[in-house]
Design a protein around this motif. Sequence first.
Motif, PDB file in Angstrom:
ATOM      1  N   LEU A  17       0.839  -1.195   0.000  1.00 46.15           N
ATOM      2  CA  LEU A  17       0.000   0.000   0.000  1.00 46.15           C
ATOM      3  C   LEU A  17       0.883   1.259   0.000  1.00 46.15           C
ATOM      4  CD1 LEU A  17      -2.853   1.117   0.105  1.00 46.15           C
ATOM      5  CD2 LEU A  17      -2.632   1.235   2.588  1.00 46.15           C
ATOM      6  N   PHE A  18       1.922   1.200   0.841  1.00 44.52           N
ATOM      7  CA  PHE A  18       2.841   2.335   0.907  1.00 44.52           C
ATOM      8  C   PHE A  18       3.437   2.645  -0.465  1.00 44.52           C
ATOM      9  CE2 PHE A  18       7.381   3.554   1.532  1.00 44.52           C
ATOM     10  CZ  PHE A  18       7.162   4.849   1.957  1.00 44.52           C
ATOM     11  N   LEU A  30       0.840   4.045  -2.894  1.00 43.15           N
ATOM     12  CA  LEU A  30       0.482   5.438  -2.621  1.00 43.15           C
ATOM     13  C   LEU A  30       1.621   6.388  -3.005  1.00 43.15           C
ATOM     14  CD1 LEU A  30      -1.375   5.146   0.796  1.00 43.15           C
ATOM     15  CD2 LEU A  30      -2.353   5.564  -1.451  1.00 43.15           C
ATOM     16  N   GLU A  31       2.857   5.991  -2.681  1.00 41.09           N
ATOM     17  CA  GLU A  31       3.991   6.860  -3.023  1.00 41.09           C
ATOM     18  C   GLU A  31       4.160   6.997  -4.540  1.00 41.09           C
ATOM     19  OE1 GLU A  31       5.709   8.793  -1.297  1.00 41.09           O
ATOM     20  OE2 GLU A  31       5.466   8.157   0.783  1.00 41.09           O
ATOM     21  N   SER A  79       1.639   9.297  -5.779  1.00 39.56           N
ATOM     22  CA  SER A  79       2.022  10.672  -5.461  1.00 39.56           C
ATOM     23  C   SER A  79       3.074  11.182  -6.439  1.00 39.56           C
ATOM     24  CB  SER A  79       2.579  10.743  -4.047  1.00 39.56           C
ATOM     25  OG  SER A  79       1.636  10.262  -3.136  1.00 39.56           O
ATOM     26  N   LEU A 135       1.784  11.949  -9.778  1.00 37.27           N
ATOM     27  CA  LEU A 135       1.104  13.253  -9.744  1.00 37.27           C
ATOM     28  C   LEU A 135       2.130  14.380  -9.753  1.00 37.27           C
ATOM     29  CD1 LEU A 135      -1.714  12.539  -7.148  1.00 37.27           C
ATOM     30  CD2 LEU A 135      -1.956  12.856  -9.609  1.00 37.27           C
ATOM     31  N   ILE A 136       3.191  14.205  -8.933  1.00 36.89           N
ATOM     32  CA  ILE A 136       4.211  15.262  -8.843  1.00 36.89           C
ATOM     33  C   ILE A 136       4.796  15.544 -10.223  1.00 36.89           C
ATOM     34  CG2 ILE A 136       6.528  15.783  -8.006  1.00 36.89           C
ATOM     35  CD1 ILE A 136       5.780  14.261  -5.436  1.00 36.89           C
ATOM     36  N   GLN A 157       9.334  20.066 -11.385  1.00 34.16           N
ATOM     37  CA  GLN A 157       9.746  18.676 -11.205  1.00 34.16           C
ATOM     38  C   GLN A 157       9.665  17.909 -12.519  1.00 34.16           C
ATOM     39  OE1 GLN A 157       8.141  20.320  -8.925  1.00 34.16           O
ATOM     40  NE2 GLN A 157       9.088  19.855  -6.946  1.00 34.16           N
ATOM     41  N   ARG A 176      -2.585   0.574  10.205  1.00 35.05           N
ATOM     42  CA  ARG A 176      -1.471   1.208   9.482  1.00 35.05           C
ATOM     43  C   ARG A 176      -1.881   1.543   8.048  1.00 35.05           C
ATOM     44  NH1 ARG A 176       4.540  -1.390   9.552  1.00 35.05           N
ATOM     45  NH2 ARG A 176       5.679   0.550   9.210  1.00 35.05           N
ATOM     46  N   ASN A 177      -2.557   0.577   7.404  1.00 31.75           N
ATOM     47  CA  ASN A 177      -2.972   0.808   6.019  1.00 31.75           C
ATOM     48  C   ASN A 177      -3.990   1.937   5.924  1.00 31.75           C
ATOM     49  OD1 ASN A 177      -1.312  -1.107   5.091  1.00 31.75           O
ATOM     50  ND2 ASN A 177      -2.894  -2.682   4.769  1.00 31.75           N
ATOM     51  N   GLN A 178      -4.930   1.909   6.855  1.00 34.06           N
ATOM     52  CA  GLN A 178      -5.942   2.974   6.840  1.00 34.06           C
ATOM     53  C   GLN A 178      -5.294   4.340   7.067  1.00 34.06           C
ATOM     54  OE1 GLN A 178      -9.055   2.043   9.647  1.00 34.06           O
ATOM     55  NE2 GLN A 178      -9.408   0.037   8.674  1.00 34.06           N
ATOM     56  N   MET A 201      -2.378   5.243   6.248  1.00 31.81           N
ATOM     57  CA  MET A 201      -1.708   5.685   5.009  1.00 31.81           C
ATOM     58  C   MET A 201      -2.709   6.260   4.022  1.00 31.81           C
ATOM     59  SD  MET A 201       1.494   3.221   4.131  1.00 31.81           S
ATOM     60  CE  MET A 201       0.837   1.620   4.502  1.00 31.81           C
ATOM     61  N   VAL A 202      -3.880   5.633   3.945  1.00 30.41           N
ATOM     62  CA  VAL A 202      -4.908   6.158   3.038  1.00 30.41           C
ATOM     63  C   VAL A 202      -5.379   7.528   3.505  1.00 30.41           C
ATOM     64  CG1 VAL A 202      -7.196   5.767   2.080  1.00 30.41           C
ATOM     65  CG2 VAL A 202      -5.614   3.855   2.335  1.00 30.41           C
ATOM     66  N   PHE A 223      -2.747   9.929   2.648  1.00 29.30           N
ATOM     67  CA  PHE A 223      -2.701  10.223   1.215  1.00 29.30           C
ATOM     68  C   PHE A 223      -3.731  11.284   0.843  1.00 29.30           C
ATOM     69  CE2 PHE A 223      -4.050   9.365  -3.176  1.00 29.30           C
ATOM     70  CZ  PHE A 223      -2.840   9.530  -3.821  1.00 29.30           C
ATOM     71  N   GLY A 254       0.656  16.094  -5.386  1.00 31.77           N
ATOM     72  CA  GLY A 254       1.436  14.892  -5.126  1.00 31.77           C
ATOM     73  C   GLY A 254       2.507  15.052  -4.077  1.00 31.77           C
ATOM     74  N   MET A 255       2.991  16.270  -3.854  1.00 26.99           N
ATOM     75  CA  MET A 255       4.135  16.436  -2.948  1.00 26.99           C
ATOM     76  C   MET A 255       3.750  16.169  -1.502  1.00 26.99           C
ATOM     77  SD  MET A 255       5.953  19.829  -4.382  1.00 26.99           S
ATOM     78  CE  MET A 255       5.936  20.208  -6.107  1.00 26.99           C
ATOM     79  N   ALA A 305       1.119  14.713  -0.466  1.00 28.45           N
ATOM     80  CA  ALA A 305       0.594  13.348  -0.381  1.00 28.45           C
ATOM     81  C   ALA A 305       1.735  12.368  -0.150  1.00 28.45           C
ATOM     82  CB  ALA A 305      -0.160  13.001  -1.665  1.00 28.45           C
ATOM     83  N   ALA A 306       2.816  12.511  -0.943  1.00 25.49           N
ATOM     84  CA  ALA A 306       3.950  11.595  -0.822  1.00 25.49           C
ATOM     85  C   ALA A 306       4.566  11.692   0.570  1.00 25.49           C
ATOM     86  CB  ALA A 306       4.993  11.917  -1.887  1.00 25.49           C
ATOM     87  N   ALA A 307       4.764  12.933   1.049  1.00 27.88           N
ATOM     88  CA  ALA A 307       5.404  13.112   2.356  1.00 27.88           C
ATOM     89  C   ALA A 307       4.520  12.587   3.477  1.00 27.88           C
ATOM     90  CB  ALA A 307       5.720  14.593   2.571  1.00 27.88           C
ATOM     91  N   VAL A 343       2.187  10.255   3.302  1.00 22.94           N
ATOM     92  CA  VAL A 343       2.135   8.794   3.255  1.00 22.94           C
ATOM     93  C   VAL A 343       3.397   8.222   3.898  1.00 22.94           C
ATOM     94  CG1 VAL A 343       2.210   6.802   1.728  1.00 22.94           C
ATOM     95  CG2 VAL A 343       0.604   8.636   1.282  1.00 22.94           C
ATOM     96  N   LEU A 344       4.539   8.852   3.625  1.00 24.92           N
ATOM     97  CA  LEU A 344       5.782   8.390   4.244  1.00 24.92           C
ATOM     98  C   LEU A 344       5.695   8.489   5.771  1.00 24.92           C
ATOM     99  CD1 LEU A 344       8.721   7.454   3.798  1.00 24.92           C
ATOM    100  CD2 LEU A 344       9.365   9.863   3.905  1.00 24.92           C
ATOM    101  N   PHE A 395       3.421   5.841   7.092  1.00 25.61           N
ATOM    102  CA  PHE A 395       4.085   4.537   6.975  1.00 25.61           C
ATOM    103  C   PHE A 395       5.065   4.326   8.127  1.00 25.61           C
ATOM    104  CE2 PHE A 395       7.790   2.167   5.356  1.00 25.61           C
ATOM    105  CZ  PHE A 395       7.184   0.955   5.125  1.00 25.61           C
ATOM    106  N   ILE A 397      11.353  17.132  -2.097  1.00 24.06           N
ATOM    107  CA  ILE A 397      10.592  17.002  -3.344  1.00 24.06           C
ATOM    108  C   ILE A 397      10.321  18.382  -3.938  1.00 24.06           C
ATOM    109  CG2 ILE A 397       8.379  16.303  -4.302  1.00 24.06           C
ATOM    110  CD1 ILE A 397       8.341  14.086  -2.143  1.00 24.06           C
TER     111      ILE A 397
END
Lengths: 277, 168
Positions: A16-17, A20-21, A24, A27-28, A35, B51-53, B55-56, B59, B73-74, B76-78, B80-81, B84, B133
């Motif tokens: 999942l991680f 999702l990454e 992301s 999208l970025i 970017q 944990r999965n929830q 992350m969602v 996101f 996306g930026m 969101a990525a951070a 989610v990290l 996680f 990012i």
Amino acid sequence: MRKLLQFLHQYNYWFLFIILEVTSFILIFKYNNYQHSVYLTSANTATGKMYEWKSTVTSYFHLKSINEDLLDRNIELEKKIANLQATIREEYSLEEDHRLLDDVVTSKYKFFKAHVVQNSLNSANNFITLDKGSLDGIRPEMGVIDGNGVVGIVYKTSPHYSWVMSLLNTKSNISCKIAGNNYFGNLTWEYGDVGYAYLRDLPRHATFSLGDTIVTSGFSAIFPEGILVGTIDDMSDIDDGFSFYLKVKLSVDFGKLDGVRVIENEDLMERKQLGED
Amino acid sequence: MAARYINYILWFFGLLIVQVLLLNNVLVFGYATPYLYIYLLFFMDSSLVSRNQLMVWAFFLGLGVDIGSNTLGMNAAAAVLLAFSRPMLISMFCQVNDDANNFRPSIRNMGVAGYLKYLSLGVLIHHIALLSIEFFKISSLSMLSLRIIGSAILTTICIFAIERIRNN
């Protein structure tokens, strides 16, 4: 299989991680210009580098065919160069002719252009065959010259060809003089060296020095006066003690004769008739 | 339980609006911007949100901020990290016998020092990811580290203050 499922279940948050990454980052890179541009540039650099490596390897595979292509091309170019050089030489010799002839030409002389189709050097009586004949206006006893000087005299003609008595013929006899003064003699050739002929009957009181230029005298009316024949290379006395005997270095290279001019003197017949009378 | 979810959803939109409308425009000393919205990810209850929830949640929270600040996306990525790595952070700074999957991180549960460590390291992870990012080049490394440190301090102070108020 069970273990695999167990593994997937145990580490499902990793998947999942990652999903999702990745989403992301897609999208970025898709929606952020900066970017996106960095990604494109670095991606292009990377792929460019890869292509470069690939080409350094694969270029060796094509060397043989490339080599063959180059050879073909080379031959083609060599042909072209030869053609161009021939053209230039022709033009140049034409110019030379004009320069040479400008000094001497009067309206009574006409010139025909001709090419040598056969030439000999190694017999005692050498003849040259030209590709122009009586139909082109060539008559016997016309003079033949090329860009460098006197070549010979037309001996016989057929409708399409003419036979020229080369200067390198023991029977040829051309009236010549030393350029600058009017002492004259007869130029003959002796079997042997094709680069030299001999000037006989030059009066003993004639003044000259080695290296002086020998030109046609114009007395025979075959050649206009002043056409280059050669330069004095050596001198000796003749047995009778009345004349000099000069060794003349011929200016024409008979070994590579090609384009020549045939000279017609319109007064020749008249002069001949006068002589016969 | 439903009430807790509703509570989270309210926090979700509240933090989102505050972040997009207010905090994104803040720039303290030219470096520091508070990214308060990640507070939601710090206080969610592990027993309720797996944990999965998490992350969602992270996101979509990050995506919401991205949509509002045009940086798709930026965040969101951070975020989610951060989501996680949260279970690892909890197990690092929490000596409770409870299992990390059944835990609500708070000052009360972790102590001030434990919570601060947990909070600051989490904020740092998020900010390093987000700002790297955003900068996306190595050449401006000093400016990047200044911004990371400044923003991290600011965000940590803000979240700690709110957590403090809520716990009283």
